[in-house]
Design a protein around this motif. Structure first.
Motif, PDB file in Angstrom:
ATOM      1  N   ALA A  21       4.600  -3.707  -6.181  1.00  0.00           N
ATOM      2  CA  ALA A  21       3.329  -3.818  -6.893  1.00  0.00           C
ATOM      3  C   ALA A  21       2.187  -4.132  -5.934  1.00  0.00           C
ATOM      4  N   LEU A  22       2.419  -5.023  -4.989  1.00  0.00           N
ATOM      5  CA  LEU A  22       1.378  -5.411  -4.047  1.00  0.00           C
ATOM      6  C   LEU A  22       1.037  -4.285  -3.077  1.00  0.00           C
ATOM      7  N   THR A  23       1.994  -3.368  -2.864  1.00  0.00           N
ATOM      8  CA  THR A  23       1.733  -2.218  -1.990  1.00  0.00           C
ATOM      9  C   THR A  23       0.602  -1.368  -2.545  1.00  0.00           C
ATOM     10  N   ASP A  24       0.575  -1.183  -3.845  1.00  0.00           N
ATOM     11  CA  ASP A  24      -0.471  -0.372  -4.472  1.00  0.00           C
ATOM     12  C   ASP A  24      -1.832  -1.063  -4.446  1.00  0.00           C
ATOM     13  N   LEU A  25      -1.838  -2.327  -4.059  1.00  0.00           N
ATOM     14  CA  LEU A  25      -3.087  -3.075  -3.921  1.00  0.00           C
ATOM     15  C   LEU A  25      -3.452  -3.282  -2.452  1.00  0.00           C
ATOM     16  N   GLY A  26      -2.652  -2.689  -1.566  1.00  0.00           N
ATOM     17  CA  GLY A  26      -2.924  -2.810  -0.134  1.00  0.00           C
ATOM     18  C   GLY A  26      -2.665  -4.193   0.424  1.00  0.00           C
ATOM     19  N   LEU A  27      -1.824  -4.982  -0.268  1.00  0.00           N
ATOM     20  CA  LEU A  27      -1.573  -6.355   0.153  1.00  0.00           C
ATOM     21  C   LEU A  27      -0.234  -6.527   0.859  1.00  0.00           C
ATOM     22  N   ALA A  28       0.605  -5.480   0.851  1.00  0.00           N
ATOM     23  CA  ALA A  28       1.936  -5.605   1.437  1.00  0.00           C
ATOM     24  C   ALA A  28       2.526  -4.212   1.610  1.00  0.00           C
ATOM     25  N   VAL A  29       3.709  -4.172   2.224  1.00  0.00           N
ATOM     26  CA  VAL A  29       4.509  -2.956   2.229  1.00  0.00           C
ATOM     27  C   VAL A  29       5.795  -3.247   1.474  1.00  0.00           C
ATOM     28  N   LYS A  30       6.412  -2.197   0.979  1.00  0.00           N
ATOM     29  CA  LYS A  30       7.669  -2.352   0.255  1.00  0.00           C
ATOM     30  C   LYS A  30       8.824  -2.045   1.211  1.00  0.00           C
ATOM     31  N   PRO A  31       9.578  -3.051   1.615  1.00  0.00           N
ATOM     32  CA  PRO A  31      10.654  -2.828   2.591  1.00  0.00           C
ATOM     33  C   PRO A  31      11.906  -2.224   1.944  1.00  0.00           C
ATOM     34  N   ASP A  32      11.778  -0.975   1.476  1.00  0.00           N
ATOM     35  CA  ASP A  32      12.950  -0.304   0.922  1.00  0.00           C
ATOM     36  C   ASP A  32      13.819   0.204   2.065  1.00  0.00           C
TER      37      ASP A  32
END
Length: 251
Positions: free
Chosen positions: A172-183
């Motif tokens: 969710a935060l990835t879409d706000l530019g606040l994080a990356v999703k470590p998949d």
């Protein structure tokens, strides 16, 4: 110590090998992120509501589920989780099995006839809706954006409840530019370019590992672009994911 400059050289080489279509998609995602300092409650809801549908499943499956449930998305924000609302899901047993959840409400029959989405995932969507309604309409994530990442994740998990593990929150935060999703794909790419040197990452990264991956990708982002803006971080997240997903690490 990681050699960020060396990692940058490697990622730049791999980035150049991505197709124009993939790079265009990365740029479009970067351009479309929401500003957490100004985005309204309804705007953020449209971005984050579906994240429990991605947890531990294939992207194609998640996209099918999203298509099935999307007609209920807006109403979910308005009333899911209220006893007299369109949908009310109670957790009545342990774990995530079907019998641990009871569904009622005017829309329950229609929803259940449209999809086979597990009830614990629907419960996660409901929890987010309840939490979002309790937040201010104007810029409800403004305060979160100023918090350290570990605190922001913990606060969202606490507010949203069951179905929102750290990976779903980071998504969710990835879409706000606040994080990356470590998949799995981002981790594979990060390891291949040397970004995870001297950093053990489990098959299912724990909370500390998720934070460290984000810290290192943030360093790489700053090295590549000269800053760690939300747009640049979202672009790099997509590039790292696609390098692995497109099979470029098997050559």
């Amino acid at each position: 110590m990681i050699n960020v400059n060396q990692a940058l050289g490697r990622v730049n080489i791999l980035e150049e090998r991505l197709s124009p279509e993939v790079l265009a998609e990365a740029r479009n995602l970067a351009a479309s992120i929401l500003d957490p300092n100004t985005a309204t409650r309804s705007e953020i809801w449209k971005s984050v509501w579906d994240k429990p549908l991605y947890a531990n499943t294939k992207v194609t499956t998640a996209h099918r589920w999203i298509k099935e449930i999307e007609p209920f998305r807006d109403e979910a924000l308005l009333s899911w989780g209220e006893r007299d609302g369109e949908l009310y899901i109670e957790k009545i047993g342990p774990g995530t099995k079907r019998d641990s959840f009871r569904i009622s409400g005017r829309a329950s029959n229609e929803l259940l006839s449209r999809t086979q989405v597990a009830r614990h995932r629907l419960f996660g969507i409901q929890g987010a809706a309840v939490a979002m309604r309790a937040m201010p309409y104007d810029a409800p994530f403004e305060r979160l954006a100023a918090q350290p990442l570990d605190l922001a994740i913990s606060n969202i998990q606490r507010a949203y409840g069951g179905g929102w593990g750290p990976i779903s929150v980071l998504h969710a935060l990835t879409d706000l530019g606040l994080a990356v999703k470590p998949d799995i794909h981002l981790v594979r790419s990060a390891r291949a370019i040397g970004l995870l040197e001297n950093c053990h990452v489990s098959v299912k990264p724990d909370f500390k590992q998720l934070l460290e991956i984000n810290r290192r990708v943030g360093l790489l982002c700053h090295e590549k672009f000269g800053d760690r803006s939300g747009r640049n971080l979202r672009y790099l997240d997509k590039v790292l994911m696609e390098i692995s997903r497109c099979g470029m690490l098997t050559d």
